[in-house]
Design a protein around this motif. Structure first.
Motif, PDB file in Angstrom:
ATOM      1  N   THR A 293     -43.084  40.592  -1.207  1.00 53.82           N
ATOM      2  CA  THR A 293     -43.288  41.927  -0.599  1.00 53.82           C
ATOM      3  C   THR A 293     -43.607  41.813   0.802  1.00 53.82           C
ATOM      4  OG1 THR A 293     -45.545  42.199  -1.441  1.00 53.82           O
ATOM      5  CG2 THR A 293     -44.046  43.091  -2.878  1.00 53.82           C
TER       6      THR A 293
ATOM      7  N   ASN B 168     -39.535  36.106  -8.145  1.00 51.67           N
ATOM      8  CA  ASN B 168     -40.119  37.132  -7.231  1.00 51.67           C
ATOM      9  C   ASN B 168     -39.686  36.533  -5.760  1.00 51.67           C
ATOM     10  OD1 ASN B 168     -40.947  39.664  -8.063  1.00 51.67           O
ATOM     11  ND2 ASN B 168     -42.828  38.594  -8.892  1.00 51.67           N
TER      12      ASN B 168
ATOM     13  N   THR C  60     -36.609  38.921  -5.547  1.00 51.94           N
ATOM     14  CA  THR C  60     -37.128  40.217  -5.039  1.00 51.94           C
ATOM     15  C   THR C  60     -37.335  40.482  -3.758  1.00 51.94           C
ATOM     16  OG1 THR C  60     -38.528  40.290  -7.297  1.00 51.94           O
ATOM     17  CG2 THR C  60     -39.264  41.581  -5.258  1.00 51.94           C
ATOM     18  N   THR C  61     -37.550  39.401  -2.809  1.00 48.46           N
ATOM     19  CA  THR C  61     -37.910  39.430  -1.469  1.00 48.46           C
ATOM     20  C   THR C  61     -36.751  40.215  -0.792  1.00 48.46           C
ATOM     21  OG1 THR C  61     -38.844  37.015  -1.500  1.00 48.46           O
ATOM     22  CG2 THR C  61     -38.110  38.032   0.643  1.00 48.46           C
TER      23      THR C  61
ATOM     24  N   PHE D  72     -44.564  51.157  -7.593  1.00 48.07           N
ATOM     25  CA  PHE D  72     -44.015  50.014  -8.567  1.00 48.07           C
ATOM     26  C   PHE D  72     -44.202  50.574  -9.849  1.00 48.07           C
ATOM     27  CE2 PHE D  72     -44.433  48.241  -4.366  1.00 48.07           C
ATOM     28  CZ  PHE D  72     -43.663  47.094  -4.277  1.00 48.07           C
TER      29      PHE D  72
ATOM     30  N   VAL E 108     -49.774  51.460  -1.351  1.00 54.94           N
ATOM     31  CA  VAL E 108     -48.900  50.922  -2.497  1.00 54.94           C
ATOM     32  C   VAL E 108     -49.649  51.181  -3.969  1.00 54.94           C
ATOM     33  CG1 VAL E 108     -48.351  48.740  -3.963  1.00 54.94           C
ATOM     34  CG2 VAL E 108     -48.144  48.758  -1.648  1.00 54.94           C
TER      35      VAL E 108
ATOM     36  N   TRP F 206     -45.514  37.321  -5.923  1.00 56.27           N
ATOM     37  CA  TRP F 206     -45.339  38.758  -5.682  1.00 56.27           C
ATOM     38  C   TRP F 206     -45.825  39.117  -4.446  1.00 56.27           C
ATOM     39  CZ3 TRP F 206     -47.951  43.184  -4.592  1.00 56.27           C
ATOM     40  CH2 TRP F 206     -47.457  44.188  -4.840  1.00 56.27           C
TER      41      TRP F 206
ATOM     42  N   VAL G 191     -36.434  44.120  -1.538  1.00 54.87           N
ATOM     43  CA  VAL G 191     -37.794  44.705  -0.773  1.00 54.87           C
ATOM     44  C   VAL G 191     -37.696  44.802   0.851  1.00 54.87           C
ATOM     45  CG1 VAL G 191     -40.139  44.567   0.077  1.00 54.87           C
ATOM     46  CG2 VAL G 191     -39.592  44.125  -2.353  1.00 54.87           C
TER      47      VAL G 191
ATOM     48  N   THR H  69     -40.362  43.997 -10.836  1.00 55.95           N
ATOM     49  CA  THR H  69     -39.806  42.905 -10.405  1.00 55.95           C
ATOM     50  C   THR H  69     -40.209  41.618 -11.221  1.00 55.95           C
ATOM     51  OG1 THR H  69     -42.064  42.742  -9.459  1.00 55.95           O
ATOM     52  CG2 THR H  69     -40.736  43.939  -8.242  1.00 55.95           C
TER      53      THR H  69
END
Length: 463
Positions: free
Chosen positions: A215, A169, A173-174, A192, A224, A211, A177, A165
């Protein structure tokens, strides 16, 4: 009349110019853009300063994920010994008297101030059971979250896998996810690949804050399990004869991991069983830069030799076969690959190189080696990767959905918009499995069409 015609002609000309600009090549439009910062937080702003309200809450599996879970969260330094409460989830707001678990605490000082990080482990839980749990802050509690424990070995399992990632983020990245959770609402586990954040630039804690924001609900709705990447380490005594890799201060505090790792890499290697899969997590940075490759190989040999599970997955940040030019992690192949081959590992999940590439082992044998990237930073494939891997991709954010059911494992790589990019099945009993390509519905190969990034780098596609 002439004035009216002139006005109309001017309007038509303006419209034509706007249309031409919209139809101009993408490279011309890109030139007008400026690179996005690594985080969206302006300098001097402390968006992620800790408080009495618990945040950065994450659940992780115990060694036997059917028997328990472990939890980590953060508060400000005024909170000394918060509790965790857990109870079997019910339909009434009155779920009964919860079990209370004491936490351990360690302090961490960052650019966002002093924080207390809390860890709590819960064992003795029932397998395949939905639990409601919450964590305490200073005079307050988190929401009640739901996480289901792992089921019996013969139960089907859906898990998610995310490559690096690392950068931007919250910004980029959002969406990946959220798309992953939409495509796999039954997922119980998320893996991950490491390099969750970039680090080393004076805003490490802000990056970790991003991060967790990116997520969203994932770390409290499923277990996780992350690998540590090179960006979870930093260079101590950089540019001196004493330079060495050191694990960053956040890693041991942000996740409550099983703690059953290899000698010399106890905090960054671990294994656990989830349904009918044994998952072993290696630390490639420690193996390559800190001399623990042989110790990790001995440890992995013991972990895999004693496995009663039908399937085995190894996760490591650095690839055994690098798809990026100029990288060759030969020490991983020398010490760890023989162990993986000897014990018939099915799937090796990797990151680090910020492209996509899949290949079998030499001779067309298992395991399947997959390299993937979730985040914004995008590299270019080496000529060797184009010859030895298929499919491959550049300039593509991806996530993986892996479903295991009996003697069948289905792997899907999907893009940030949910489109199917790669898919295959492993079928058959252990020792006699074959790979079956699943070509239906896959989109065409994606390669980078940009000559350089917005910062002018020709060795990358995006950053």
């Amino acid at each position: 009349m002439r004035a009216l015609i002139t006005r109309r002609s001017g309007a038509l000309l303006a419209a034509a110019l706007l249309a031409a600009a919209a139809a101009a090549p993408s490279a011309a439009r890109e030139d007008a853009r400026t690179p996005e910062p690594n985080t969206r937080v302006p300098a001097g702003v402390h968006l992620y300063r800790p408080s009495v309200f618990p945040d950065r809450i994450v659940a992780s599996p115990l060694q036997d994920a059917g028997e328990g879970l472990a939890f980590a969260w953060r508060t400000d330094a005024s909170v000394q010994a918060p509790l965790l409460e857990i109870v079997q989830a019910g339909d009434s707001p009155d779920m009964g008297q919860p079990r209370r678990i004491a936490s351990t605490m360690r302090e961490l000082r960052t650019e966002n101030g002093a924080a207390h990080h809390h860890l709590a482990q819960v064992d003795g839980l029932r397998a395949d059971t939905l639990y409601a749990w919450r964590v305490q802050g200073g005079g307050t509690w988190s929401a009640w979250h739901h996480t289901r424990t792992a089921a019996a070995a013969d139960a089907p399992l859906t898990l998610l896998y995310f490559g690096d990632t690392q950068n931007k983020n919250v910004s980029l990245t959002t969406r990946v996810v959220r798309e992953a959770m939409r495509h796999a609402p039954d997922a119980r586990l998320a893996l991950f690949a490491g390099d969750l954040v970039s680090g080393g630039d004076g805003e490490d804690d802000t990056e970790w804050g991003e991060w967790f924001e990116a997520t969203g609900a994932l770390p409290t709705s499923m277990a996780v399990a992350p690998a540590a990447g090179n960006h979870e380490h930093f260079e101590e005594f950089e540019d001196t004869p004493r330079e060495r890799r050191v694990l960053g201060a956040h890693w041991p505090l942000q996740f409550a991991l099983p703690g059953n790792g290899a000698r010399g890499a106890e905090r960054t290697t671990y294994w656990f069983d989830y349904h009918d899969v044994r998952i072993a997590v290696l630390d490639g940075t420690s193996a390559l830069d800190l001399g623990t490759a042989q110790a990790q190989a001995r440890w992995l040999d013991g972990v895999l030799a004693g496995s009663p599970r039908r399937w085995s997955i190894v996760m490591i940040h650095q690839p055994f076969y690098s798809p990026r030019a100029g990288r060759d992690n030969a020490e991983l192949r020398e010490y760890l690959l023989p162990v993986i081959r000897r014990h018939g590992v099915d799937l090796v999940l990797q990151g680090h190189d910020h492209v996509y590439g899949r290949r079998l082992d030499e001779g067309g044998r298992l395991p399947v080696f997959a390299v993937s990237v979730t985040g914004a930073k995008q590299y270019r494939l080496s000529p060797g990767a184009r010859d030895t891997m298929a499919p491959v991709a550049e300039d593509t954010q991806l996530f993986q959905v892996i479903r295991v059911d009996g003697d069948r494992l289905r792997y899907e790589a999907r893009t940030a918009t949910g489109r199917l990019y790669d898919a295959f099945e492993l079928a058959g009993p252990r020792g006699g499995r074959r790979l079956v390509e699943q070509a239906d519905g896959r989109i065409d190969q994606r390669l980078c069409s940009r000559a350089r990034t917005l910062k002018g780098r020709s060795d990358r596609c995006w950053e």
